[in-house]
Design a protein around this motif. Sequence first.
Motif, PDB file in Angstrom:
ATOM      1  N   LYS A   1      -0.336   4.721  21.607  1.00 23.09           N
ATOM      2  CA  LYS A   1       0.971   5.337  21.356  1.00 23.09           C
ATOM      3  C   LYS A   1       1.302   5.355  19.850  1.00 23.09           C
ATOM      4  CE  LYS A   1       5.447   5.119  23.574  1.00 23.09           C
ATOM      5  NZ  LYS A   1       6.287   4.385  24.504  1.00 23.09           N
ATOM      6  N   VAL A   2       1.796   6.511  19.362  1.00 24.10           N
ATOM      7  CA  VAL A   2       2.237   6.622  17.957  1.00 24.10           C
ATOM      8  C   VAL A   2       3.758   6.543  17.943  1.00 24.10           C
ATOM      9  CG1 VAL A   2       2.254   8.069  15.892  1.00 24.10           C
ATOM     10  CG2 VAL A   2       0.280   8.150  17.448  1.00 24.10           C
ATOM     11  N   LYS A   3       4.312   5.595  17.168  1.00 24.62           N
ATOM     12  CA  LYS A   3       5.776   5.435  17.128  1.00 24.62           C
ATOM     13  C   LYS A   3       6.299   5.659  15.720  1.00 24.62           C
ATOM     14  CE  LYS A   3       6.926   2.168  20.768  1.00 24.62           C
ATOM     15  NZ  LYS A   3       7.209   0.741  21.009  1.00 24.62           N
ATOM     16  N   PHE A   4       7.313   6.508  15.556  1.00 27.90           N
ATOM     17  CA  PHE A   4       7.957   6.699  14.256  1.00 27.90           C
ATOM     18  C   PHE A   4       9.170   5.773  14.194  1.00 27.90           C
ATOM     19  CE2 PHE A   4       5.345  10.425  14.589  1.00 27.90           C
ATOM     20  CZ  PHE A   4       4.934  10.647  13.280  1.00 27.90           C
ATOM     21  N   ASP A   5       9.177   4.874  13.221  1.00 28.00           N
ATOM     22  CA  ASP A   5      10.238   3.876  13.112  1.00 28.00           C
ATOM     23  C   ASP A   5      11.296   4.366  12.119  1.00 28.00           C
ATOM     24  OD1 ASP A   5      11.861   1.742  12.653  1.00 28.00           O
ATOM     25  OD2 ASP A   5      10.251   0.300  12.243  1.00 28.00           O
ATOM     26  N   ARG A   6      12.377   4.900  12.665  1.00 29.52           N
ATOM     27  CA  ARG A   6      13.412   5.500  11.811  1.00 29.52           C
ATOM     28  C   ARG A   6      14.253   4.466  11.076  1.00 29.52           C
ATOM     29  NH1 ARG A   6      14.835  11.148  13.337  1.00 29.52           N
ATOM     30  NH2 ARG A   6      13.021  11.888  14.486  1.00 29.52           N
ATOM     31  N   SER A   7      14.036   3.183  11.370  1.00 24.40           N
ATOM     32  CA  SER A   7      14.755   2.162  10.592  1.00 24.40           C
ATOM     33  C   SER A   7      14.054   1.960   9.240  1.00 24.40           C
ATOM     34  CB  SER A   7      14.810   0.845  11.364  1.00 24.40           C
ATOM     35  OG  SER A   7      13.524   0.256  11.403  1.00 24.40           O
ATOM     36  N   LYS A   8      12.865   2.498   9.106  1.00 25.29           N
ATOM     37  CA  LYS A   8      12.126   2.383   7.833  1.00 25.29           C
ATOM     38  C   LYS A   8      12.392   3.614   6.967  1.00 25.29           C
ATOM     39  CE  LYS A   8       9.670  -1.384   8.656  1.00 25.29           C
ATOM     40  NZ  LYS A   8      10.275  -2.644   8.261  1.00 25.29           N
ATOM     41  N   PRO A   9      12.242   3.465   5.635  1.00 25.40           N
ATOM     42  CA  PRO A   9      12.638   4.562   4.733  1.00 25.40           C
ATOM     43  C   PRO A   9      11.700   5.766   4.739  1.00 25.40           C
ATOM     44  CG  PRO A   9      11.671   2.751   3.501  1.00 25.40           C
ATOM     45  CD  PRO A   9      11.757   2.282   4.914  1.00 25.40           C
ATOM     46  N   ASP A  10      12.300   6.914   4.493  1.00 26.32           N
ATOM     47  CA  ASP A  10      11.536   8.155   4.301  1.00 26.32           C
ATOM     48  C   ASP A  10      11.171   8.337   2.826  1.00 26.32           C
ATOM     49  OD1 ASP A  10      11.067   9.412   6.698  1.00 26.32           O
ATOM     50  OD2 ASP A  10      12.903  10.609   6.659  1.00 26.32           O
ATOM     51  N   GLY A  11      11.962   7.696   1.947  1.00 30.11           N
ATOM     52  CA  GLY A  11      11.746   7.921   0.505  1.00 30.11           C
ATOM     53  C   GLY A  11      12.147   9.327   0.119  1.00 30.11           C
TER      54      GLY A  11
ATOM     55  N   GLY B   1       9.661   5.867   9.130  1.00 30.95           N
ATOM     56  CA  GLY B   1      10.518   7.034   8.896  1.00 30.95           C
ATOM     57  C   GLY B   1      10.384   8.105   9.964  1.00 30.95           C
ATOM     58  N   THR B   2      10.761   9.323   9.566  1.00 30.24           N
ATOM     59  CA  THR B   2      10.835  10.437  10.518  1.00 30.24           C
ATOM     60  C   THR B   2       9.530  11.220  10.623  1.00 30.24           C
ATOM     61  OG1 THR B   2      11.528  11.898   8.742  1.00 30.24           O
ATOM     62  CG2 THR B   2      13.293  10.779   9.975  1.00 30.24           C
ATOM     63  N   GLY B   3       8.655  11.045   9.659  1.00 28.73           N
ATOM     64  CA  GLY B   3       7.422  11.847   9.629  1.00 28.73           C
ATOM     65  C   GLY B   3       7.636  13.202   8.963  1.00 28.73           C
ATOM     66  N   LYS B   4       8.893  13.510   8.592  1.00 29.79           N
ATOM     67  CA  LYS B   4       9.177  14.838   8.025  1.00 29.79           C
ATOM     68  C   LYS B   4       8.875  14.976   6.529  1.00 29.79           C
ATOM     69  CE  LYS B   4      10.697  16.109  12.009  1.00 29.79           C
ATOM     70  NZ  LYS B   4       9.649  16.606  12.891  1.00 29.79           N
ATOM     71  N   PRO B   5       8.951  13.894   5.728  1.00 28.86           N
ATOM     72  CA  PRO B   5       8.702  14.076   4.287  1.00 28.86           C
ATOM     73  C   PRO B   5       7.348  14.723   4.008  1.00 28.86           C
ATOM     74  CG  PRO B   5       9.613  11.906   4.666  1.00 28.86           C
ATOM     75  CD  PRO B   5       9.312  12.495   6.029  1.00 28.86           C
ATOM     76  N   LEU B   6       7.306  15.401   2.876  1.00 29.08           N
ATOM     77  CA  LEU B   6       6.094  16.124   2.472  1.00 29.08           C
ATOM     78  C   LEU B   6       5.483  15.455   1.245  1.00 29.08           C
ATOM     79  CD1 LEU B   6       7.722  19.661   2.725  1.00 29.08           C
ATOM     80  CD2 LEU B   6       6.140  18.645   4.375  1.00 29.08           C
TER      81      LEU B   6
ATOM     82  N   GLY C   1       0.786  -1.233   0.000  1.00 29.82           N
ATOM     83  CA  GLY C   1       0.000   0.000   0.000  1.00 29.82           C
ATOM     84  C   GLY C   1       0.820   1.286   0.000  1.00 29.82           C
ATOM     85  N   HIS C   2       0.150   2.360  -0.452  1.00 25.58           N
ATOM     86  CA  HIS C   2       0.705   3.707  -0.286  1.00 25.58           C
ATOM     87  C   HIS C   2       0.479   4.133   1.163  1.00 25.58           C
ATOM     88  CE1 HIS C   2       0.480   4.089  -4.764  1.00 25.58           C
ATOM     89  NE2 HIS C   2       1.578   4.786  -4.537  1.00 25.58           N
ATOM     90  N   VAL C   3       1.050   5.274   1.491  1.00 22.47           N
ATOM     91  CA  VAL C   3       1.056   5.668   2.899  1.00 22.47           C
ATOM     92  C   VAL C   3      -0.351   5.834   3.484  1.00 22.47           C
ATOM     93  CG1 VAL C   3       1.497   8.113   2.261  1.00 22.47           C
ATOM     94  CG2 VAL C   3       1.977   7.328   4.568  1.00 22.47           C
ATOM     95  N   VAL C   4      -1.291   6.473   2.796  1.00 21.38           N
ATOM     96  CA  VAL C   4      -2.609   6.706   3.412  1.00 21.38           C
ATOM     97  C   VAL C   4      -3.330   5.381   3.707  1.00 21.38           C
ATOM     98  CG1 VAL C   4      -4.902   7.732   3.137  1.00 21.38           C
ATOM     99  CG2 VAL C   4      -2.876   9.045   2.492  1.00 21.38           C
TER     100      VAL C   4
ATOM    101  N   GLU D   1       1.192  20.895   0.098  1.00 24.63           N
ATOM    102  CA  GLU D   1       2.057  19.881   0.704  1.00 24.63           C
ATOM    103  C   GLU D   1       1.681  19.697   2.169  1.00 24.63           C
ATOM    104  OE1 GLU D   1       6.481  19.604  -0.815  1.00 24.63           O
ATOM    105  OE2 GLU D   1       6.011  21.652  -0.233  1.00 24.63           O
ATOM    106  N   ILE D   2       1.643  18.426   2.598  1.00 24.67           N
ATOM    107  CA  ILE D   2       1.520  18.218   4.045  1.00 24.67           C
ATOM    108  C   ILE D   2       2.554  17.170   4.470  1.00 24.67           C
ATOM    109  CG2 ILE D   2      -0.972  18.768   4.005  1.00 24.67           C
ATOM    110  CD1 ILE D   2      -1.410  15.860   5.012  1.00 24.67           C
ATOM    111  N   SER D   3       3.005  17.266   5.710  1.00 22.39           N
ATOM    112  CA  SER D   3       4.016  16.317   6.179  1.00 22.39           C
ATOM    113  C   SER D   3       3.337  15.004   6.565  1.00 22.39           C
ATOM    114  CB  SER D   3       4.758  16.889   7.385  1.00 22.39           C
ATOM    115  OG  SER D   3       3.869  16.969   8.484  1.00 22.39           O
TER     116      SER D   3
END
Length: 310
Positions: A257-267, A200-205, A176-179, A238-240
């Motif tokens: 709890k919401v966890k950002f897994d930085r071992s996964k790609p941001d793309g 990822g970091t949650g920062k990509p837009l 799947g895509h992110v949504v 754009e939204i992050s």
Amino acid sequence: MSEKILITGGSGLVGTALSKAYKSTSEEITLVTSSHYDLTQQLDVNFMFANHKPTKVIHAAAKVGGLGSNMKYKGGYLYKNLMMNTNVIDQANVWGVKRLVAFLTTCAFPAEVEYPLDHTKIHLGEPHESNFGYAHAKRMAEVQIRAYREQYGVKYSCVIPTNIYGPNDNFSLEHGHVVPMLIHKLYKAQRDGTDFNVWGTGKPLREFIFAQDVAELTKWVLHNYDGEDPLILSTSDEISIEHLVDLLVKEFKFTGKVKFDRSKPDGQYRKPSDNSLIKSLVPAFKFTPIEEGIKQTVEWFKENYDKARR
Ligand code: NAP
Ligand code: GDP
């Protein structure tokens, strides 16, 4: 003579939205899926045109997936999309189809290019390494259409949507895509009382567009647009990923709890696009606000959990 419109990818996210867009029409609409014809096979595509004899085609079928799937199956994304596009565009011309709209994607643009993305920049550099198989196949559809317009005078065109989401999406936790993937993950986290894991970091837009908006605009393009320039379909907002997560958490009323897994790609960090061309052509068009689109998509997934692609 009544128009006969053939829509490939009829069971998909965009195909089902197109079916809704054409609900009350005098034109004859045929939606096809891979269970009818395997579009990677030229013989099947030939049969498809022989059977339906369409006057217009919307070619929405593709092998489609999110970041993880694109990184893992680059060869498959390249091969299947190249074959489908090559066969459908070529056979449409062979069978005398005068108008066709094919789908590109903003993923096809170069990874490093001056922003915002516009239709003149598709080929100005290598696509992002995460999805170069898919991206190159999509670029070739644009090349094929440009060549066929010049040689055969056909009025074929390309639309270039940004990240699409909506009911009937592919909610697979692998492809799947992110949504849709985050909606599925949240559904499970809420049901099972577990953490909600985001890559990822949650920062990509990203720029998200509701599938029904894509369908309405594509329908307009098929019937009204003769130009050679591919049309970017986007809100240009754009939204992050962090913001998207907030919207989803709110919609689900998730308290875990919401966890950002930085071992996964941001793309790719961002791919902002210029929507001025489509806006100049359809100035009255109102895009569905993301909050409303997310609400409808989450509701659809909850109501259709058993039959949803997941
Ligand atoms: P989707 O939900 O994954 O649907 C894909 C459709 O293609 C399905 O109907 C599928 O049929 C059909 N298909 C796949 N392989 C096929 C084959 N070998 N032969 C015949 N049909 C086949 O995709 P979508 O999200 O609606 O995407 C529509 C178009 O928009 C695609 O061209 C895609 O590249 C483009 N696009 C999508 C996004 C996005 O975020 N989703 C963004 C930009 C552009 P089955 O159900 O029978 O497998
Ligand atoms: P892209 O726009 O082609 O990169 O594809 P996606 O729609 O899969 O979006 C990927 C972006 O969403 C990246 O920044 C990912 O790190 C982020 N993301 C966060 N969580 C997820 C997840 O569960 N699945 C996917 N596919 N992407 C996620």
